[in-house]
Design an enzyme around this catalytic site. Structure first.
Site, PDB file in Angstrom:
ATOM      1  N   HIS A  18     -16.844  -6.563  82.691  1.00  0.00           N
ATOM      2  CA  HIS A  18     -15.970  -5.539  83.277  1.00  0.00           C
ATOM      3  C   HIS A  18     -14.940  -5.059  82.256  1.00  0.00           C
ATOM      4  O   HIS A  18     -14.621  -5.746  81.271  1.00  0.00           O
ATOM      5  CB  HIS A  18     -15.263  -6.081  84.520  1.00  0.00           C
ATOM      6  CG  HIS A  18     -14.318  -7.207  84.227  1.00  0.00           C
ATOM      7  ND1 HIS A  18     -13.091  -7.032  83.630  1.00  0.00           N
ATOM      8  CD2 HIS A  18     -14.438  -8.538  84.428  1.00  0.00           C
ATOM      9  CE1 HIS A  18     -12.485  -8.188  83.481  1.00  0.00           C
ATOM     10  NE2 HIS A  18     -13.287  -9.137  83.963  1.00  0.00           N
ATOM     11  N   GLN A  30      -7.896 -14.940  85.466  1.00  0.00           N
ATOM     12  CA  GLN A  30      -8.183 -14.201  86.692  1.00  0.00           C
ATOM     13  C   GLN A  30      -9.024 -15.005  87.675  1.00  0.00           C
ATOM     14  O   GLN A  30      -8.678 -15.123  88.835  1.00  0.00           O
ATOM     15  CB  GLN A  30      -8.870 -12.874  86.339  1.00  0.00           C
ATOM     16  CG  GLN A  30      -7.935 -11.968  85.556  1.00  0.00           C
ATOM     17  CD  GLN A  30      -8.566 -10.644  85.190  1.00  0.00           C
ATOM     18  OE1 GLN A  30      -8.219  -9.615  85.733  1.00  0.00           O
ATOM     19  NE2 GLN A  30      -9.496 -10.679  84.252  1.00  0.00           N
ATOM     20  N   GLY A  31     -10.151 -15.526  87.214  1.00  0.00           N
ATOM     21  CA  GLY A  31     -11.011 -16.264  88.130  1.00  0.00           C
ATOM     22  C   GLY A  31     -11.428 -15.401  89.304  1.00  0.00           C
ATOM     23  O   GLY A  31     -11.846 -14.254  89.145  1.00  0.00           O
ATOM     24  N   GLU A  93     -16.883 -14.322  89.028  1.00  0.00           N
ATOM     25  CA  GLU A  93     -16.326 -15.137  87.953  1.00  0.00           C
ATOM     26  C   GLU A  93     -16.145 -16.577  88.415  1.00  0.00           C
ATOM     27  O   GLU A  93     -16.079 -16.875  89.614  1.00  0.00           O
ATOM     28  CB  GLU A  93     -14.995 -14.550  87.494  1.00  0.00           C
ATOM     29  CG  GLU A  93     -14.304 -15.281  86.354  1.00  0.00           C
ATOM     30  CD  GLU A  93     -15.134 -15.391  85.066  1.00  0.00           C
ATOM     31  OE1 GLU A  93     -16.237 -15.967  85.135  1.00  0.00           O
ATOM     32  OE2 GLU A  93     -14.647 -14.934  84.015  1.00  0.00           O
TER      33      GLU A  93
END
Length: 203
Positions: A18, A30-31, A93
């Protein structure tokens, strides 16, 4: 370093990370949490769309896929130029547990002993309290990949792409091997075959 079982599949896989997000700019993990694309991130997705114009016509029948997370969905809408795509939760993710949303400094303040024991960048994503481990993300991504019935173009995330690469090639779980945002990585026949990039850098 954890090693994952290697997976052989019959179809080419094209991997898109992304575009840049607000949290990428500030080096926050972010996860599963989401951070919106920046203007630079949207430009990177449009760059991927231009690269795909030369790839897709030669592929024959193929499928477009994306992670369900917002930053991947927005990238897919731009990179796929309005073409329909499928969403699969297994492409999300890695879950980073309580470290999601944190900077390095915040992790040091909260969990200094854990941070002190980290050996690699990959360990940062798997070592926070409640985080998914390499075997867990490897299993869900292997499940997805083993079900592919055609060449696939996939929008996903940094760690997920590192894991896909490790599953499909001899490469280790090394975050330095992730394709940069705005580019496309082709994996075919058990190896990385091409890394598509535009010559002009995005400012």
């Amino acid at each position: 370093m954890t090693d994952l079982p290697k997976l052989r599949i019959d179809h080419d896989v094209f991997l898109l990370r992304h575009g840049e997000t607000e949290w990428n700019r500030y080096h926050r993990i972010q996860g599963r949490k989401n951070s919106d694309l920046t203007e630079r991130g949207r430009a990177q997705a449009r760059q991927q769309e231009r690269i795909l114009r030369s790839i897709r016509p030669a592929l024959g029948p193929h499928r477009l896929w994306a992670s369900p997370l917002g930053r991947a969905q927005e990238t897919a809408r731009l990179a796929f130029a309005g073409s329909d795509f499928s969403t699969d939760p297994r492409l999300a993710e890695i879950s980073c547990g309580t470290w999601e949303g944190t900077t390095h400094e915040e992790r040091v303040a909260r969990d200094p002993l854990i941070v002190a024991g980290l050996d690699t960048e990959f360990d940062v994503y798997t070592s926070g309290p409640g985080a998914e481990n390499a075997q867990q993300i490897g299993a869900r991504l292997a499940s997805f990949l083993s079900e592919l019935t055609a060449p696939a173009i996939i929008v996903s995330h940094k760690v997920a792409i590192v894991v896909i690469r490790s599953l499909l090639t001899p490469d280790p779980l090394d975050c330095s091997l992730v394709p940069e945002q705005g580019s496309i990585l082709k994996i075919s026949g058990g190896a990385v075959r091409h890394h598509y990039k535009e010559q002009a850098a995005i400012g």
